[in-house]
Design an enzyme around this catalytic site. Structure first.
Site, short mmCIF file in Angstrom:
data_model
loop_
_atom_site.label_atom_id
_atom_site.label_comp_id
_atom_site.label_asym_id
_atom_site.label_seq_id
_atom_site.Cartn_x
_atom_site.Cartn_y
_atom_site.Cartn_z
N HIS A 139 17.63 -21.50 19.83
CA HIS A 139 17.29 -23.01 19.86
C HIS A 139 18.32 -23.73 20.66
O HIS A 139 19.38 -23.18 20.95
CB HIS A 139 16.76 -23.55 18.58
CG HIS A 139 15.49 -23.03 17.80
ND1 HIS A 139 14.54 -23.03 18.31
CD2 HIS A 139 15.72 -22.30 16.70
CE1 HIS A 139 13.44 -22.42 17.47
NE2 HIS A 139 14.13 -22.06 16.38
N ASP A 166 16.70 -27.53 26.26
CA ASP A 166 15.25 -27.21 26.44
C ASP A 166 14.63 -27.96 27.51
O ASP A 166 13.59 -27.51 28.12
CB ASP A 166 14.51 -27.66 24.97
CG ASP A 166 14.63 -26.73 23.95
OD1 ASP A 166 15.15 -25.77 24.19
OD2 ASP A 166 14.29 -27.07 22.87
#
Length: 390
Positions: A139, A166
């Site tokens: 992540h 991200d």
């Protein structure tokens, strides 16, 4: 009216959660026709996260305007036929599975490129398609840590309160790459595969410190470099009521303006703005701001050259008149969920403006019209539902 620069471009979006859906939303804002595909029994998780009292899926609404939505079970053999029909008139396929996720279903780029030579295939991956990490789960914090970015987040590494890898490394890098690939295709007629690595794409955020490291050979010190806390004139300070302000008077001329406006320039003679006096200046500024309220500082906030700004909360930012005037805070009304807000698209085209044409769609909302447009009858659509294909 759709006058966006990507009007006529068709996108098939298989991505879920944040990086891919934000990218496809921006493509839609620019005029592309986006079809979002979800599993009929495993919808995009953002549809069920962070719901309002009235059931509105607020995160999904933030990331999925300007799209049509259909359901398709890619694990069913029939889905290949359907996806191929969709791709016959599509320009871009966007996905965010593991690197070989679609290949295992016979739907990877190597399976598609000969049949669809003009297709631009973009995959957003954590670590790309090569190297030891390619199949690792991860992540945002993992991509930032492996790229070295996290080491510069403070004297002790601090997890950012936002998704830098991200969005900055995934969404924006994918968007830039897709637009470049479209331009290349205009010249060559050929599509190509884009394999985004959010780890790789995080590295450019260290460009400043990378340059310093290349020159000195010394590891930059987290929380104590030029733009990370070392400078008194580029730092954050707490006010009397416990709020925070950001002083960004990096250049000497701006720092002197701030000091003159605040009445602190009297200290310059005794403590020139040199590195040996940085800690003393931090003490002076800490004491000054601790004695002032936000309202006391308004005259500095309004000064064009003081480089002092309030650290706004989410509520304050979303109600900011300037952001609203610039079209970055959108007050919308959904036909099912009522009033909600979105962030606007930060792409100010003078001749081909972005537009907000479609509300975020419900799960499978456009199944019937889109499958009919592919030549399937209502009876066939119903059969595919029973067979759990759609």
């Amino acid at each position: 009216m759709n006058e966006g620069p990507l009007s006529g471009v068709k996108v098939i979006d298989l991505s879920l959660l944040l990086p891919g859906p934000l990218c496809s939303m921006y493509l839609g804002d620019m005029g592309a026709d986006v079809i979002k595909i979800e599993n009929p029994r495993a919808m995009d998780a953002t549809r069920v996260m962070f719901r309002k009292v009235n059931g509105a899926p607020s995160l999904f609404l933030m990331l999925n305007r300007n799209k049509k939505a259909i359901t398709l079970n890619l694990k069913k053999e029939k889905s290949k036929e359907i996806l191929f029909k969709l791709l016959e008139n599509s320009d871009i396929l966007l996905e965010g599975f593991r690197p070989d996720g679609l290949s295992k279903m016979g739907l990877g780029y190597d399976d598609l490129k000969e049949r669809f030579p003009r297709l631009i295939y973009c995959g957003i991956y954590g670590y790309g398609t090569e190297g030891k990490y390619r199949d690792f789960a991860g992540h945002d914090v993992n991509y930032l840590s492996l790229s070295g970015v996290l080491s510069q987040s403070g004297k002790t590494p601090q997890i950012p309160g936002y998704q830098l890898a991200d969005i900055g490394g995934g969404t924006m890098t994918a968007l830039a790459s897709i637009l470049a690939a479209l331009y290349s295709r205009e010249k060559t007629g050929k599509g190509q595969k884009i394999a985004i690595s959010m780890m790789d794409s995080s590295l450019p955020f260290l460009s400043l410190y990378g340059g310093i490291f290349a020159a000195t050979g010394k590891n930059p010190e987290g929380g104590n470099e030029l733009l990370s806390g070392k400078l008194p004139n580029y730092n954050v300070y707490q006010t009397k009521e416990g709020r925070w302000v950001a002083l960004g008077a990096l250049e000497d001329m701006f720092f002197k303006t701030f000091l003159r406006q605040s009445g602190l320039d009297k200290h310059l003679e005794e403590f020139p703005a040199e590195e040996k006096n940085f800690e003393k200046w931090k003490e002076i500024l800490t004491s000054y701001f601790a004695s002032k309220t936000y309202s006391d500082l308004n005259f500095l906030f309004e000064n064009q050259d003081s480089c002092l700004t309030p650290v706004k909360t989410m509520e304050e930012a979303t109600n900011d008149s300037v952001l609203k005037e610039r079209g970055m805070i959108l007050d919308k009304t959904h036909p099912e969920y009522g009033d909600y807000f979105q962030f606007g698209a930060p792409f100010p085209f003078s001749e081909t403006p972005v537009t907000y044409r479609l509300d975020p769609p419900n799960h499978g909302e456009h199944n019937t019209p889109i499958y009919q447009s592919l030549g399937y009858s209502l009876e066939e659509i119903e059969t595919m539902k029973k067979e759990k294909v759609i």
